[in-house]
Write a protein that holds these residues in place. Structure first.
Motif, PDB file in Angstrom:
ATOM      1  N   SER A 168      -8.053  36.259   5.099  1.00  0.00           N
ATOM      2  CA  SER A 168      -9.003  34.943   5.645  1.00  0.00           C
ATOM      3  C   SER A 168      -7.731  33.870   5.146  1.00  0.00           C
ATOM      4  N   VAL A 169      -7.339  33.641   4.074  1.00  0.00           N
ATOM      5  CA  VAL A 169      -6.725  32.377   4.088  1.00  0.00           C
ATOM      6  C   VAL A 169      -5.091  32.576   4.031  1.00  0.00           C
ATOM      7  N   ALA A 170      -4.929  34.007   4.317  1.00  0.00           N
ATOM      8  CA  ALA A 170      -3.493  34.167   4.048  1.00  0.00           C
ATOM      9  C   ALA A 170      -1.933  33.414   4.394  1.00  0.00           C
ATOM     10  N   GLU A 171      -1.190  32.771   3.710  1.00  0.00           N
ATOM     11  CA  GLU A 171      -0.350  32.421   4.238  1.00  0.00           C
ATOM     12  C   GLU A 171      -0.429  30.699   4.263  1.00  0.00           C
ATOM     13  N   ARG A 172      -1.412  30.394   3.710  1.00  0.00           N
ATOM     14  CA  ARG A 172      -1.590  29.178   3.378  1.00  0.00           C
ATOM     15  C   ARG A 172      -2.015  28.485   2.009  1.00  0.00           C
ATOM     16  N   CYS A 173      -3.191  29.256   1.008  1.00  0.00           N
ATOM     17  CA  CYS A 173      -4.107  29.118  -0.209  1.00  0.00           C
ATOM     18  C   CYS A 173      -3.206  29.674  -1.119  1.00  0.00           C
ATOM     19  N   SER A 174      -3.097  28.662  -2.160  1.00  0.00           N
ATOM     20  CA  SER A 174      -2.559  28.634  -3.433  1.00  0.00           C
ATOM     21  C   SER A 174      -3.062  29.388  -4.155  1.00  0.00           C
ATOM     22  N   LEU A 175      -1.692  30.177  -4.934  1.00  0.00           N
ATOM     23  CA  LEU A 175      -1.968  31.563  -5.695  1.00  0.00           C
ATOM     24  C   LEU A 175      -2.836  30.700  -6.301  1.00  0.00           C
ATOM     25  N   MET A 176      -2.594  30.003  -7.437  1.00  0.00           N
ATOM     26  CA  MET A 176      -4.067  28.568  -8.763  1.00  0.00           C
ATOM     27  C   MET A 176      -5.667  29.009  -8.049  1.00  0.00           C
ATOM     28  N   GLY A 177      -5.529  28.836  -6.624  1.00  0.00           N
ATOM     29  CA  GLY A 177      -6.880  28.270  -5.608  1.00  0.00           C
ATOM     30  C   GLY A 177      -7.214  29.940  -5.534  1.00  0.00           C
ATOM     31  N   TYR A 178      -6.540  30.952  -5.506  1.00  0.00           N
ATOM     32  CA  TYR A 178      -6.863  32.528  -5.456  1.00  0.00           C
ATOM     33  C   TYR A 178      -7.151  32.897  -6.321  1.00  0.00           C
ATOM     34  N   LEU A 179      -7.013  32.671  -7.358  1.00  0.00           N
ATOM     35  CA  LEU A 179      -7.202  33.068  -8.788  1.00  0.00           C
ATOM     36  C   LEU A 179      -8.442  32.071  -8.885  1.00  0.00           C
ATOM     37  N   VAL A 180      -9.438  31.635  -8.613  1.00  0.00           N
ATOM     38  CA  VAL A 180     -10.157  30.777  -9.023  1.00  0.00           C
ATOM     39  C   VAL A 180     -11.209  31.236  -7.989  1.00  0.00           C
ATOM     40  N   TYR A 181     -10.921  31.259  -7.018  1.00  0.00           N
ATOM     41  CA  TYR A 181     -12.230  32.193  -6.259  1.00  0.00           C
ATOM     42  C   TYR A 181     -12.712  32.962  -6.532  1.00  0.00           C
ATOM     43  N   CYS A 182     -10.866  34.259  -7.040  1.00  0.00           N
ATOM     44  CA  CYS A 182     -11.227  35.796  -6.675  1.00  0.00           C
ATOM     45  C   CYS A 182     -12.830  35.870  -8.828  1.00  0.00           C
ATOM     46  N   VAL A 183     -12.321  35.142  -9.849  1.00  0.00           N
ATOM     47  CA  VAL A 183     -13.053  34.932 -10.607  1.00  0.00           C
ATOM     48  C   VAL A 183     -14.406  34.609 -10.099  1.00  0.00           C
ATOM     49  N   LEU A 184     -14.586  33.425  -9.437  1.00  0.00           N
ATOM     50  CA  LEU A 184     -15.847  33.431  -9.653  1.00  0.00           C
ATOM     51  C   LEU A 184     -17.082  34.269  -7.968  1.00  0.00           C
ATOM     52  N   ILE A 185     -15.946  34.762  -7.102  1.00  0.00           N
ATOM     53  CA  ILE A 185     -16.617  35.910  -6.124  1.00  0.00           C
ATOM     54  C   ILE A 185     -16.797  36.701  -7.391  1.00  0.00           C
ATOM     55  N   ILE A 186     -15.632  37.835  -8.017  1.00  0.00           N
ATOM     56  CA  ILE A 186     -16.324  39.174  -8.734  1.00  0.00           C
ATOM     57  C   ILE A 186     -17.158  38.691  -9.992  1.00  0.00           C
ATOM     58  N   GLY A 187     -17.148  37.578 -10.648  1.00  0.00           N
ATOM     59  CA  GLY A 187     -17.743  37.921 -12.041  1.00  0.00           C
ATOM     60  C   GLY A 187     -19.184  37.009 -11.457  1.00  0.00           C
ATOM     61  N   PHE A 188     -19.699  35.898 -10.850  1.00  0.00           N
ATOM     62  CA  PHE A 188     -20.816  35.298  -9.784  1.00  0.00           C
ATOM     63  C   PHE A 188     -21.307  36.432  -8.563  1.00  0.00           C
ATOM     64  N   ILE A 189     -20.647  35.155  -7.553  1.00  0.00           N
ATOM     65  CA  ILE A 189     -21.152  35.081  -6.369  1.00  0.00           C
ATOM     66  C   ILE A 189     -21.382  36.959  -5.542  1.00  0.00           C
ATOM     67  N   TYR A 190     -21.029  37.443  -5.963  1.00  0.00           N
ATOM     68  CA  TYR A 190     -21.112  38.562  -5.287  1.00  0.00           C
ATOM     69  C   TYR A 190     -21.867  39.833  -6.406  1.00  0.00           C
ATOM     70  N   PRO A 191     -21.652  39.613  -7.804  1.00  0.00           N
ATOM     71  CA  PRO A 191     -23.185  40.320  -8.679  1.00  0.00           C
ATOM     72  C   PRO A 191     -24.249  40.104  -8.113  1.00  0.00           C
ATOM     73  N   ILE A 192     -24.265  39.066  -8.023  1.00  0.00           N
ATOM     74  CA  ILE A 192     -26.088  38.665  -7.709  1.00  0.00           C
ATOM     75  C   ILE A 192     -26.258  38.980  -6.555  1.00  0.00           C
ATOM     76  N   VAL A 193     -25.960  39.542  -5.611  1.00  0.00           N
ATOM     77  CA  VAL A 193     -25.770  39.786  -4.304  1.00  0.00           C
ATOM     78  C   VAL A 193     -26.076  41.073  -4.446  1.00  0.00           C
TER      79      VAL A 193
END
Length: 517
Positions: A168-193
């Motif tokens: 959904s954020v292809a072609e304009r999201c920075s790699l650093m921003g991607y790495l941060v949200y990847c950690v937070l989604i896989i490490g906290f938001i998703y496992p809570i659900v």
């Protein structure tokens, strides 16, 4: 007439020595132990195979994404797909798996709670000590590798949830921003659900007798995986903003490879046969019908996806442009996404619906996908892969569909011991079923309320996370880099160097300067 011979067997001939009897008992016990070990080994191998199927979906996501974006950003999206698997694996190992699944309920005084896993065993797999579990003669989950393979299988699901957002954020999201949200989604938001719905102590779990209402029936993750990823994807795209010129010159934003889109779609469909049937988690269990459920899930998965693709093909061709139609064009991309939407739509109920119910899931799913895709364009939210329409909206529909279509024979909610199984005089009425089968309404209510809670959680966390990234200035690449393309500006050159060289030659001939970085 025939003569009959009378055989007299003496008590001495019928007797058996105690030594022989003990040997026979020991032999039967050994055969039973070997059979149990074989079953446990088959369960472990089964989950390995299904997990590999699901992991291969990462390749499907990568190809679909690469085919759906412009040529100048292919390396960027492929690198993000690789890092979903790599960074996601480390994060899931360290934090995510332990938050999702609490393996220590009742151990050393630990009491699991309904919101988050807190037992130490699954954090970095620190409590998995299979060399101490004995001979492995039973089907205990600590034996024959099952604890290890359970981590792998769930890791493949977690990586899929994060990958949804990257599209959904292809072609304009920075790699650093991607790495941060990847950690937070896989490490906290998703496992809570995951903990809420799939852990036996989760407050939305259909396996928890103390769950809210009947507990949520989401067999393979329409809500847990797809809706979670889809909601986060929509919020990310809205906060990040559209690609430069996306809604002013939409013809310039066509996907660069229909071949990659179709290959990606087929790989995802292939992976779904691990995703849905594999969510039985076992083939063998005392009193269970896991092989039966696995086989039925393969059929319902096929029917829903196939139906959605057929419906989506004609929807896009026959509807007028004002309603999102393509003007009598047979639209390949829309058909592929409709197929994926149909697969998402049956994922929650793949083990609990009849074949005709799976067709209904796919039929409605095609309309849901089409409507959500049109809505995103109407709101000018730029979602290059239609991640929200495919995963978010169809994931929600998949959860709701169970409330209508779950059969009495296959439904497993509420759990045994739940007060929601009892009538006014305390008689146990058993599990509930969908409204189309005369259900009591408890399951239907669960399938409405539970997704609302999940949406609220994911939305709140996503708004905080993505606004934080935007405020920190690490969410979006610069306008200059976006115009030039991420491959040249960030990754050392184009994904297709021969084509890029030809384009550069044409620009030079026309006096158009190349961007330098």
């Amino acid at each position: 007439g025939s003569q009959r011979t009378k055989v007299v067997v003496t008590s001495a001939q019928m007797s058996i020595t105690q030594e022989a009897f003990d040997a026979l008992v020991a032999e039967v016990a050994a055969i039973k132990a070997d059979a149990n070990i074989t079953k446990a080994e088959e369960n472990t191998f089964y989950l390995l195979v299904c997990g590999v199927f699901v992991f291969l979906m990462q390749a499907g996501f990568a190809l679909l994404a690469a085919g759906s974006i412009r040529m100048k950003n292919v390396k960027n999206i492929l690198l993000k797909s690789v890092m979903d698997a790599c960074l996601g694996g480390l994060v899931w190992y360290l934090f995510g798996y332990g938050i999702a699944y609490d393996a220590d309920n009742g151990v050393d005084g630990h009491s699991a709670n309904g919101f988050i896993g807190a037992g130490p065993t699954n954090f970095a797999l620190s409590g998995v000590r299979d060399w101490e579990t004995g001979s492995g003669e039973d089907l205990g989950l600590g034996n024959i590798g099952y604890s290890w393979i359970s981590f792998f299988f769930q890791y493949a699901f977690a990586a899929a949830a994060a990958t949804i957002v990257s599209g959904s954020v292809a072609e304009r999201c920075s790699l650093m921003g991607y790495l941060v949200y990847c950690v937070l989604i896989i490490g906290f938001i998703y496992p809570i659900v995951v903990h809420w719905v799939w852990d036996g102590s989760g407050f939305l779990s259909a396996f928890n007798p103390n769950a809210m209402l009947a507990g949520m029936t989401d067999f393979a993750g329409s809500g847990v995986v797809h809706m979670t990823g889809g909601i986060a994807a929509a919020i990310a795209a809205a906060i990040l903003g559209p690609r430069i010129g996306r809604f002013e010159e939409p013809e310039k934003f066509q996907g660069q490879s229909a071949s990659l889109q179709v290959l990606g779609t087929f790989l995802l469909w292939f992976g779904w046969y691990g995703f849905n049937p594999g969510s039985t988690l076992l083939l063998h269990s005392d009193g269970g019908y896991y092989a039966r459920d696995m086989a039925r899930a393969a059929v319902t998965t096929t029917l829903s996806g196939a139906t959605a693709a057929c419906v989506g093909l004609f929807l896009k061709r026959l509807l007028p442009p004002a309603l999102g139609g393509a003007g009598h064009v047979w639209d390949l991309g829309h058909t592929c996404n409709s197929l994926l939407g149909g697969l998402v739509s049956v994922t929650a109920g793949c083990s609990t619906v009849d074949p005709w119910g799976a067709i209904v899931c796919g039929f409605v799913g095609a309309w849901v996908y089409h409507g959500a895709s049109c809505l995103m364009r109407k709101l000018k939210i730029d979602d290059p892969l239609d991640a929200f329409a495919v995963h978010g909206s169809c994931g929600l529909w998949g959860c709701i569909a169970v409330g209508f279509l779950a059969t009495p024979a296959y439904s497993y909610a509420p759990a045994a011991g739940s007060p929601w199984r009892l009538n006014n005089v305390g008689v146990d009425l058993g599990t509930d079923c969908g409204l189309f089968y005369g259900g009591r309404g408890t399951l239907f209510a669960s399938q409405i309320v539970s997704p609302i809670i999940i949406i609220a959680w994911v939305s709140a966390c996503s708004v905080i996370m993505f606004f934080g990234l935007k405020t920190a200035g690490i969410f979006r690449i610069s306008e200059e880099f976006e115009i030039a393309g991420c491959d040249i500006s960030k990754h050392g050159g184009a994904a297709y160097p021969d084509i890029a060289a030809e384009i550069a030659s044409m620009k030079k001939a026309e006096g158009i300067p190349d961007a330098k970085f």
